[in-house]
Write an enzyme that holds these catalytic residues in place. Structure first.
Site: not given
Lengths: 285, 193
Positions: B10, B37, B130
């Site tokens: 991310s 992301h 995540d």
């Protein structure tokens, strides 16, 4: 659902046999056919359905489907994905304004079909942009979906207030000229879109899997629906759109969908490859 | 031995990817998938930026694209990325998980299920947890997990959360060692076969 329960979606694992047999069961009992849907996203939807209802085995799922414990409307609501928002993908709407709107202007009246319109956010987005372009009065928008519960929401045009901030931001980025709040009335935690926007909308249940064309349209919008279908069904649906679009009419798809490699690849002209805007070629056959 | 290498991250992972990608050689005969992301709405030039920095073909996934060797796939913004039994990518626009779509966990779990010990999962810098659960499933299915060294990661939360949930992760590496380790894992498997 909390993150923990959402994670379990990946956990409860329906075998291929269980999945096929659930699909067969729903087809024979409710006449809704999911066999042309993408296997993996469908598996996740069934897992989700099982978690929500607290079932841990396929037997419980089968039992509930068979004994009518789970009404078909609930199955459809949970299995089909109803996620949508207003002005999703600013670039798409900007591109639609520059390529599609001048074409629509040439007609005294025109029809747009939103196939798989879900809860209708996209249709209201179109209404707003068309109103600002002076096109709304000439338009008729047909919204169809498999899920009747979603259509009810679309018809009412009532949405959650908390979504409006992000929609307003998208709207401004799309080149909106008014305060976004001019287009709805807010009360408590909800907003109702102005009836001006929904006056020229028509809603009906339609299943892309087995229903046929019902009119001829200057434009068909079908975004993020084809991603749930396998190759065969995607081809069938694209052919259905081809048959429903008038010569030189437009087809608008979702960002990750393309006509490349499908049966209609040579029947449409690519207007905007990034934003998936296509135009039907004139056939001289 | 053809492997699938899933690289995820991310915030802070882009700079790392731009260091990793130029080193990937066609001779490796693997398929590479990047799930990070990223913002939606904006017309993303990410596919081009990656392509400019990589000798392999870079392709942003379209629904039902078939996974090929020696290609770097990039998950499109705002869809979960899945893989089906025919080796085709499926995109899924269902609920966000941990405020993320694509969710790294979702991809890691479906990839683990399909590729088992042929999967190498690389988790880079990021600001939420995540990927931690996904790493667990990759290990359970016999795949390998590489985590960017938290000391070095711009945001250490993502690697740290993965390590907290999976203390058995063997490879906690600085950027410059990641590519070599992937090669090494490939070779060890060749030997054992």
């Amino acid at each position: 659902m909390t993150n923990n329960t959402l994670h379990r979606i990946e956990n409860v694992f329906l075998s291929n046999e269980d999945l096929s047999s659930a699909i067969d069961l729903i087809k024979s009992l409710h006449d809704v056919d999911f066999s042309g849907y993408g296997k993996e996203s469908l598996r996740r939807r069934f897992n989700r359905l099982m978690i929500i209802n607290n079932w841990s085995t396929y037997y419980e799922l089968k039992f509930s489907i068979t004994n009518g414990k789970l009404p078909v409307t609930d199955i459809l609501s949970e299995i089909t994905v109803n996620m949508t928002s207003m002005f999703r993908d600013v670039n798409f709407y900007k591109a639609a304004k520059t390529s599609l709107f001048p074409y629509l202007e040439t007609f005294p009246s025109f029809k747009i079909w939103h196939a798989g319109c879900s809860t209708g956010e996209e249709m209201y987005s179109f209404s707003i942009l068309m109103e600002e372009a002076g096109l709304l009065k000439k338009s008729t928008q047909y919204g169809t979906d498999l899920n009747q519960e979603a259509l009810k929401v679309a018809k009412k045009g009532v949405y959650q207030l908390k979504e409006m901030a992000s929609y307003a931001k998208n709207y401004m980025e799309c080149g909106g000229v008014k305060p976004f709040s001019d287009y709805y009335v807010a009360k408590y935690n909800a907003v109702k879109m102005l009836s001006l926007l929904s006056k020229r909308m028509v809603f009906s249940q339609h299943n892309l899997v087995n229903n046929s064309s019902f009119n001829e349209f200057e434009c068909v919008v079908c975004r993020n629906v084809l991603i749930y279908f396998n190759k065969e069904l995607k081809n069938r649906v694209l052919k259905l759109f081809y048959d429903s679009i008038c010569p030189r009419g437009f087809l608008l798809l979702g960002g990750a969908e393309s006509i490349k490699g499908t049966v209609v690849e040579n029947l449409f002209e690519v207007i905007d490859g990034n934003n998936k805007i296509y135009r039907k070629k004139i056939s001289y056959e | 031995m053809n492997k699938v290498i899933l690289i995820s991250g991310s915030s802070g992972s882009l700079a790392v990817l731009l260091k990793l990608l130029p080193e990937i050689k066609v001779s490796s005969n693997n398929s590479w998938v990047i799930v990070i992301h990223r913002k939606r709405y904006l017309d993303s030039k990410l596919e081009r930026i990656f392509a400019d920095n990589c000798t392999l073909k870079v392709s942003e996934v379209m629904h039902l694209d078939k996974m090929e060797l020696n290609t770097v796939y990039l998950a499109p913004a705002d869809y979960h990325l899945l893989i089906n039994e025919k080796n085709e990518f499926e995109l899924d626009f269902s609920e966000k998980i941990m405020f993320s779509r694509p969710s790294i966990d979702v991809s890691a779990i479906t990839f683990a299920e399909k590729f088992k010990d042929k999967l190498i999962f690389v988790l880079l810098s990021g600001g939420n947890s995540d990927g931690a659960y996904g790493a667990k499933r990759v290990l359970e299915k016999g795949g390998e997990v590489i985590v960017q060294s938290p000391n070095e990661a711009k945001l250490a939360i993502m690697p740290n959360e993965a390590l907290k949930l999976n203390p058995e992760i063997k490879y906690i590496l600085p950027i410059e060692k990641i590519n070599n380790t992937i090669k090494k894992i490939n070779n060890t498997i060749k030997k054992t076969l």
